[in-house]
Design a protein around this motif. Sequence first.
Motif, PDB file in Angstrom:
ATOM      1  N   MET A  40       1.039  -1.258   0.046  1.00  0.00           N
ATOM      2  CA  MET A  40       0.051   0.800  -0.276  1.00  0.00           C
ATOM      3  C   MET A  40       0.962   0.794   0.009  1.00  0.00           C
ATOM      4  O   MET A  40       0.804   2.280  -0.531  1.00  0.00           O
ATOM      5  CB  MET A  40      -0.784  -0.308   0.947  1.00  0.00           C
ATOM      6  N   LEU A  41       2.342   1.248   0.809  1.00  0.00           N
ATOM      7  CA  LEU A  41       2.813   2.788   0.832  1.00  0.00           C
ATOM      8  C   LEU A  41       3.645   3.036  -1.024  1.00  0.00           C
ATOM      9  O   LEU A  41       3.813   3.895  -1.269  1.00  0.00           O
ATOM     10  CB  LEU A  41       4.366   2.715   1.635  1.00  0.00           C
ATOM     11  N   ARG A  42       2.892   1.446  -1.785  1.00  0.00           N
ATOM     12  CA  ARG A  42       3.897   2.148  -2.509  1.00  0.00           C
ATOM     13  C   ARG A  42       3.211   1.939  -3.969  1.00  0.00           C
ATOM     14  O   ARG A  42       3.013   2.215  -4.648  1.00  0.00           O
ATOM     15  CB  ARG A  42       4.894   0.684  -3.188  1.00  0.00           C
ATOM     16  N   LEU A 329      10.037  -1.596   8.606  1.00  0.00           N
ATOM     17  CA  LEU A 329       9.159  -0.404   7.413  1.00  0.00           C
ATOM     18  C   LEU A 329       9.342   0.867   8.796  1.00  0.00           C
ATOM     19  O   LEU A 329       8.400   1.988   8.149  1.00  0.00           O
ATOM     20  CB  LEU A 329       7.528  -0.697   7.405  1.00  0.00           C
ATOM     21  N   ALA A 330      10.042   1.082   9.480  1.00  0.00           N
ATOM     22  CA  ALA A 330      10.252   2.460  10.592  1.00  0.00           C
ATOM     23  C   ALA A 330      10.275   3.679   9.601  1.00  0.00           C
ATOM     24  O   ALA A 330       9.880   4.768  10.169  1.00  0.00           O
ATOM     25  CB  ALA A 330      11.329   2.306  11.295  1.00  0.00           C
ATOM     26  N   PHE A 331      10.705   3.829   8.553  1.00  0.00           N
ATOM     27  CA  PHE A 331      10.861   4.955   7.629  1.00  0.00           C
ATOM     28  C   PHE A 331       9.268   5.266   6.837  1.00  0.00           C
ATOM     29  O   PHE A 331      10.529   5.704   5.746  1.00  0.00           O
ATOM     30  CB  PHE A 331      12.076   4.858   7.069  1.00  0.00           C
ATOM     31  N   GLY A 334       8.128   3.673  -0.907  1.00  0.00           N
ATOM     32  CA  GLY A 334       7.713   4.096  -1.961  1.00  0.00           C
ATOM     33  C   GLY A 334       8.287   5.621  -2.312  1.00  0.00           C
ATOM     34  O   GLY A 334       9.318   6.339  -1.052  1.00  0.00           O
ATOM     35  N   ALA A 335       7.223   6.350  -2.849  1.00  0.00           N
ATOM     36  CA  ALA A 335       7.277   7.903  -2.581  1.00  0.00           C
ATOM     37  C   ALA A 335       8.035   9.735  -1.397  1.00  0.00           C
ATOM     38  O   ALA A 335       8.613  10.220  -2.032  1.00  0.00           O
ATOM     39  CB  ALA A 335       5.900   8.656  -3.585  1.00  0.00           C
ATOM     40  N   HIS A 336       7.219   7.651  -0.640  1.00  0.00           N
ATOM     41  CA  HIS A 336       7.266   9.532   0.664  1.00  0.00           C
ATOM     42  C   HIS A 336       7.724   8.639   1.642  1.00  0.00           C
ATOM     43  O   HIS A 336       8.375   9.205   2.799  1.00  0.00           O
ATOM     44  CB  HIS A 336       5.486   9.344   0.913  1.00  0.00           C
TER      45      HIS A 336
HETATM   46  C1  HEM Z   1       8.830  11.166   6.213  1.00  0.00           C
HETATM   47  C2  HEM Z   1      10.256   7.244   9.941  1.00  0.00           C
HETATM   48  C3  HEM Z   1      13.221  10.913  11.063  1.00  0.00           C
HETATM   49  C4  HEM Z   1      11.964  14.079   7.606  1.00  0.00           C
HETATM   50  C5  HEM Z   1       8.680   9.639   6.900  1.00  0.00           C
HETATM   51  C6  HEM Z   1       8.231   8.725   7.012  1.00  0.00           C
HETATM   52  C7  HEM Z   1       8.019   7.992   8.110  1.00  0.00           C
HETATM   53  C8  HEM Z   1       9.026   8.470   8.411  1.00  0.00           C
HETATM   54  C9  HEM Z   1       7.675   6.433   8.835  1.00  0.00           C
HETATM   55  C10 HEM Z   1       6.828   7.997   5.953  1.00  0.00           C
HETATM   56  C11 HEM Z   1       5.207   8.691   6.072  1.00  0.00           C
HETATM   57  C12 HEM Z   1       4.292   8.559   5.451  1.00  0.00           C
HETATM   58  O1  HEM Z   1       4.507   7.702   4.028  1.00  0.00           O
HETATM   59  O2  HEM Z   1       3.010   9.706   4.562  1.00  0.00           O
HETATM   60  C13 HEM Z   1      10.253   8.584  10.777  1.00  0.00           C
HETATM   61  C14 HEM Z   1      11.374   8.197  11.788  1.00  0.00           C
HETATM   62  C15 HEM Z   1      12.562   8.570  12.037  1.00  0.00           C
HETATM   63  C16 HEM Z   1      12.606   9.741  11.363  1.00  0.00           C
HETATM   64  C17 HEM Z   1      11.041   6.693  12.500  1.00  0.00           C
HETATM   65  C18 HEM Z   1      13.638   8.437  13.659  1.00  0.00           C
HETATM   66  C19 HEM Z   1      14.237   8.110  13.549  1.00  0.00           C
HETATM   67  C20 HEM Z   1      13.169  11.575  10.032  1.00  0.00           C
HETATM   68  C21 HEM Z   1      14.690  13.051   9.941  1.00  0.00           C
HETATM   69  C22 HEM Z   1      13.769  14.158   9.490  1.00  0.00           C
HETATM   70  C23 HEM Z   1      12.686  13.296   8.599  1.00  0.00           C
HETATM   71  C24 HEM Z   1      16.118  13.000  11.198  1.00  0.00           C
HETATM   72  C25 HEM Z   1      14.628  15.379   8.991  1.00  0.00           C
HETATM   73  C26 HEM Z   1      15.485  15.997   9.468  1.00  0.00           C
HETATM   74  C27 HEM Z   1      11.165  13.261   6.623  1.00  0.00           C
HETATM   75  C28 HEM Z   1      10.502  14.054   5.921  1.00  0.00           C
HETATM   76  C29 HEM Z   1       8.975  13.043   5.665  1.00  0.00           C
HETATM   77  C30 HEM Z   1       9.899  11.913   6.555  1.00  0.00           C
HETATM   78  C31 HEM Z   1      10.546  15.168   4.929  1.00  0.00           C
HETATM   79  C32 HEM Z   1       8.387  12.795   3.972  1.00  0.00           C
HETATM   80  C33 HEM Z   1       9.260  12.865   3.199  1.00  0.00           C
HETATM   81  C34 HEM Z   1       8.199  12.979   1.713  1.00  0.00           C
HETATM   82  O3  HEM Z   1       7.592  13.143   1.983  1.00  0.00           O
HETATM   83  O4  HEM Z   1       8.749  12.605   0.496  1.00  0.00           O
HETATM   84  N1  HEM Z   1       9.453   9.713   8.403  1.00  0.00           N
HETATM   85  N2  HEM Z   1      11.225   9.889   9.735  1.00  0.00           N
HETATM   86  N3  HEM Z   1      12.411  12.335   8.932  1.00  0.00           N
HETATM   87  N4  HEM Z   1      10.789  12.366   7.642  1.00  0.00           N
HETATM   88 FE1  HEM Z   1      11.159  10.635   8.587  1.00  0.00          FE
END
Ligand code: HEM
Length: 388
Positions: A40-42, A329-331, A334-336
């Motif tokens: 789904m994320l993709r 999947l912590a991060f 896909g596109a986001h």
């Molecule tokens: C997106 C988790 C640290 C910047 C995301 C998403 C997740 C996530 C799950 C996806 C959101 C979605 O699909 O709707 C985390 C976790 C972090 C972390 C668990 C730390 C352990 C950071 C850091 C930054 C950051 C350090 C920047 C300084 C972003 C940005 C997006 C994002 C800008 C949006 C990307 C997009 O929509 O293209 N993060 N994040 N994150 N994260 Fe992180």
Amino acid sequence: MSLKPDPCGDYLGLRGYPPIHRDDVLGVWVVTGFNEVTAMLRHPGLSSSWPDRGNTKLHAYPGGADGNMRTSDTVRRWFMFMDGERHRILRRIVAPLFAADRIAELEPFIGRIVDELLDGVTDGHLDVMADLVIPLSSRAICRILGLPSGVAPRLHGWAQDVAALLIADYLPQVVERGTEALRQIEEAVGAAQRRPGLPGDSGIGLLMRAERAGLIERLDISATASLLVYAGFETTSTFLGKAVRAVLHAGDWPALTETDPAAAVEELLRFDTSVQQVARVARNPVEISGTRIERGDLVLLMLGAANRDSRAFVEPDSLDLARVRKRHLAFGQGAHYCLGPGLARLEARVVIDRLTSRWKHTEPASPPVARKHYGVSVLEHVEIQLAR
Ligand code: HEM
């Protein structure tokens, strides 16, 4: 079943339900399976954009309504809540900040801050959040954006108020505080723009260059900076607090000192992440694993649950710092996919390295204090007692 409005940590209670199921009370799809969440994320038919969320029939769900669209021109400019070309343009402007070589250059800076903060621990008592990872993560975000370090202590309050704005669509005082926090971020970013010597390759520097090139508008500069504060600060500090808590809970401090910190960080990210769920809205009817999701339906992708899926991980509820399968999947995907994994991993690695090399024993000093809100569980205090 009925899913509580704040599902953080509730994913164990979702066991026994199919990996994609409908919560009839809230009228949302809840997805807990690793493969299903990944698909789904993709999926291009599932949208991240606020206007699409505003069109859902699901205004009862926190974050499912369009309140923030009405209250915040800033949030409307966050590329996290956009699809397509505009998302790609904005993301590409700031992506160089997170390139591997830029993150590697930050290592001495991160190491210095961690050492400085830990030098202040004289009696072995440490609040991992307030004394270490909140000041660390806020200084790191300031450095990346090009904000002076004097601004760092204000980031915590800003992040809290902005996060509250995103969930409490209809509480006027919350909207007021969140809007004021965004205004103050805009002011700090404006001051940084006028500062002589602002590095051209800082976040604000890159955004100013993009504005001059006609790629974005002036307001996108502070809006994108506020997105990086929101997305990058409490996610990272909370993950670091959760990591320490998980290791202590499992009685694994000795294992941590013996494991490669980079490997341990991946398991800690899988085991208990800060972003427990993300939401999507079906732009068109979508069929995944035999389930049909109708146009306009809201889908909650439970990242925390997917990372504990027993079809994807052996003994998913055990913290195994030497675990071989590390894909999680912590991060997101896909596109986001998150922009900040490199920074989060670097901070985690340095914190673990410094804590374990300075102190051989540690135990919890009091129960952790959490602030729960939609999708992200935020830790405020994790107090520990360290001994050499
Ligand atoms: C997106 C988790 C640290 C910047 C995301 C998403 C997740 C996530 C799950 C996806 C959101 C979605 O699909 O709707 C985390 C976790 C972090 C972390 C668990 C730390 C352990 C950071 C850091 C930054 C950051 C350090 C920047 C300084 C972003 C940005 C997006 C994002 C800008 C949006 C990307 C997009 O929509 O293209 N993060 N994040 N994150 N994260 Fe992180």
